[in-house]
Write a protein that holds these residues in place. Structure first.
Motif, short mmCIF file in Angstrom:
data_model
loop_
_atom_site.label_atom_id
_atom_site.label_comp_id
_atom_site.label_asym_id
_atom_site.label_seq_id
_atom_site.Cartn_x
_atom_site.Cartn_y
_atom_site.Cartn_z
N GLU A 178 42.71 9.57 62.88
CA GLU A 178 44.04 9.85 63.43
C GLU A 178 44.15 9.67 64.94
OE1 GLU A 178 43.96 11.64 59.42
OE2 GLU A 178 42.56 11.60 61.11
N TYR A 190 45.24 16.23 58.90
CA TYR A 190 46.26 15.66 58.03
C TYR A 190 47.67 16.04 58.47
CZ TYR A 190 42.16 14.92 55.09
OH TYR A 190 40.93 14.54 54.62
N TYR A 222 42.19 8.09 45.91
CA TYR A 222 42.83 9.01 46.85
C TYR A 222 43.01 10.36 46.16
CZ TYR A 222 43.75 4.75 49.46
OH TYR A 222 43.62 3.58 50.16
N LEU A 282 52.97 4.62 56.23
CA LEU A 282 54.22 5.25 55.83
C LEU A 282 55.13 5.58 57.01
CD1 LEU A 282 52.79 7.68 53.11
CD2 LEU A 282 53.78 5.42 52.79
N CYS A 311 52.62 13.69 60.32
CA CYS A 311 53.80 14.46 59.91
C CYS A 311 54.46 15.19 61.09
CB CYS A 311 53.42 15.46 58.83
SG CYS A 311 54.81 16.37 58.15
N GLN A 323 54.88 11.91 54.09
CA GLN A 323 53.61 12.60 54.31
C GLN A 323 53.47 13.81 53.38
OE1 GLN A 323 51.29 11.24 56.25
NE2 GLN A 323 52.75 9.60 56.74
N VAL A 325 45.46 13.06 47.69
CA VAL A 325 46.84 12.73 48.02
C VAL A 325 47.61 12.35 46.76
CG1 VAL A 325 46.24 11.93 50.32
CG2 VAL A 325 46.36 10.29 48.46
N GLU A 352 45.62 4.73 55.98
CA GLU A 352 46.78 4.48 55.12
C GLU A 352 48.01 5.33 55.39
OE1 GLU A 352 42.92 4.10 52.66
OE2 GLU A 352 43.77 5.44 54.18
N PRO A 353 47.91 6.65 55.64
CA PRO A 353 49.14 7.43 55.85
C PRO A 353 50.03 6.91 56.97
CG PRO A 353 47.30 8.90 55.46
CD PRO A 353 46.72 7.53 55.60
N SER A 363 52.61 12.55 50.00
CA SER A 363 51.23 12.05 49.97
C SER A 363 50.23 13.19 49.84
CB SER A 363 50.93 11.27 51.25
OG SER A 363 51.72 10.11 51.33
N TYR A 364 50.48 14.29 50.52
CA TYR A 364 49.53 15.41 50.50
C TYR A 364 50.01 16.55 49.61
CZ TYR A 364 47.28 13.06 54.42
OH TYR A 364 46.64 12.15 55.20
#
Length: 513
Positions: free
Chosen positions: A162, A342, A265, A207, A346, A329, A268, A203-204, A332-333
């Motif tokens: 991140e 994570y 994944y 989005l 977001c 997000q 997620v 990947e996130p 996804s989570y």
């Protein structure tokens, strides 16, 4: 008293805004560099070493290039190729292999680079907010709201992607804003390049691309009534940029869904086996842990907004943009909810709405403006306390592991003594032991399998080799101070001396010195 505070705040704003661009740049870079490097230096995270998590990969790549004699190209190909069978983050592994090739297992040097990425991300986020017409105070709050909190683990952890991705998002978005303000095409090309590099790192962040496209339309629609005709005209004016962005998004999502697959994944996405009650429990837990300050202060900030109900109803575009970041997000989570790193990206949505939109919300004034700003500052203070606490634990854990590994090596190096690593089910801990000791000239580490009550090598060319417990001279395991602890291995350790190393416990067979 309140009027005096308002007056002083306004005077402070005026003083800041009178600073020239160069002085502002020096102040901003200096402030954020002092913040980040101050934390990681004073709290000791820079020199805390291995942590039995993702950083074991650096030792693996150094092992490949030194002990196994593989070429850099071969290491890059295997690392990226293997990851593409499970995930879509090729640039991440290219970066990791190159870092290992340059720095070896010098994690301090890598930690400095990680901290520098955070400084750059903070500065770029600040200038994004400035481009979106925020004053200096709100711009600084925007940057720190995104990166100060439980997500600040990315300041020092070497595994999470991140830090790089938020930096590249901020760079791409800043270049986009410059293009929209100046019309210079090279900004648009550079922006697309930054967003592409971001999207192939984790990947996130793919989005976030729909948010970027929506923001382009938002800027084009300023001062215009939202009609199909006006929207179509806005799309046509920025069509090449939007098509390029959409193409990147579509191709990468097709690769993930239909080529690589989504079964890997595990943490997620939606899952039919997970009940609605489990989803509610997961998000309820998050709202009381890592998300708690965003939830609590967000509620108060919303109440302040709602006192301007008629004007608040006109924030449709801004709410849509916020949801474009937050909702993907959250979906996804949805299985595990968002914790620690994570929270990125977001919290970008939260910061955009409550800081950028809040700063530019003209009806907000007087005592309510002061109360609003005070809430943002108090939230930042609460998250600042979190940063110091988490950094202190990270350092303590790293020093515990360093003490254990160095003490163990001193006992066994140059002998035929055997070490038993009991870090499973955290296989990364066992892998760290394997590669670190190999790089230090020792290759007699075995691994405990609790369910089978078996001692195996588990890694390398002799992975099937087993040993009897009577042959083991040193045993290492987590204790309950470590967040990875989950059980006590069922081993008879009455012939061993217990040595506490912080979050790790060593057991040395009686008679060994």
């Amino acid at each position: 008293m309140a009027d005096r505070i308002i007056s002083r705040v306004q005077e402070f704003y005026c003083w800041l805004e009178k600073l020239g661009r160069k002085k502002e740049a020096v102040l901003v870079w200096g402030l954020f560099a002092a913040l980040v490097f101050g934390v990681v230096t004073v709290m000791g995270t820079l020199t805390s070493g291995f942590h039995l998590v993702d950083d074991w990969e650096f030792a693996k790549y150094v092992d490949w290039m030194t002990l196994e004699g593989r070429s850099l190209w071969d290491c890059l190909g295997e690392a990226v190729g293997y990851d593409l069978t499970m995930r879509f983050r090729p640039l991440y592994y290219i970066n990791r292999v190159l870092m290992a090739a340059v720095f070896g297992i010098n994690l301090t040097a890598m930690s400095v680079i990680k901290a520098a990425e955070i400084v750059a991300a903070l500065v770029l986020l600040y200038y994004c907010a400035r481009q979106m017409k925020c004053n200096m105070v709100y711009a600084a709050l925007f940057a720190t709201t995104v990166l100060v909190g439980y997500q600040s683990a990315v300041w020092w952890k070497l595994g999470p992607q991140e830090s790089y991705d938020i930096m590249m998002f901020a760079l791409g978005f800043y270049l986009l804003l410059k293009w929209l303000r100046t019309g210079r095409k090279w900004y648009s090309f550079a922006s697309i390049g930054a967003f592409f590099l971001m999207s192939v790192y984790k990947e996130p962040f793919i989005l976030t691309l729909p948010f970027v496209g929506l923001y382009v339309l938002y800027e084009e629609m300023q001062g215009k009534k939202v009609t199909f005709l006006h929207l179509w005209e806005a799309v046509k004016r920025r069509l090449p940029y939007l098509l390029t962005l959409g193409f990147i998004f579509a191709v990468e999502m097709v690769l993930i869904v239909f080529v690589i697959g989504t079964n890997n994944y595990s943490y997620v996405g939606l899952d039919e086996s997970v009940t609605m009650e489990q989803y509610v429990q997961a998000w309820s837990l998050a709202a009381h842990t890592d998300l708690k300050w965003y939830v609590r202060f967000g509620f108060v900030l919303c109440l302040i907004f709602l006192t301007y109900w008629e004007q608040f109803k006109k924030l449709g575009w801004e709410i849509l943009l916020t949801l474009a970041v937050v909702v993907p997000q959250c979906i996804s989570y949805s299985k595990t909810s968002m914790t620690e790193r994570y929270l990125l990206p977001c919290v970008l949505g939260f910061a955009f709405f409550f800081v950028v939109v809040g700063c530019n919300f003209r009806p907000l004034s007087g005592k309510r403006r002061v109360a609003y700003l005070l809430c943002l500052l108090l939230m930042l203070a609460a998250h600042g306390r979190v940063v110091l606490r988490e950094a202190a634990y990270f350092t303590y854990r790293g020093e515990s592991i360093k003490t254990m590994m160095e003490s163990t090596l001193e006992l066994v190096q140059g002998t035929d003594r055997k070490v038993l690593s009991c870090f499973a089910p955290n296989l990364e801990g066992n892998r760290t032991m394997y590669y670190w000791f190999r790089l230090h000239g020792y290759d007699e580490v075995f691994y405990w399998e609790e369910e089978e009550h078996k001692i195996n090598r588990s890694f390398g060319p002799r992975e099937d080799e087993q040993a009897a417990f009577e042959e083991i001279d040193v045993v290492v395991m987590y204790n309950q101070e470590d967040r990875h602890w989950c059980y006590e291995p069922s081993l008879d350790l009455h012939d061993f001396e217990e040595i506490n190393c912080g979050t790790i416990t060593m057991y040395v067979r009686d008679g060994i010195e």
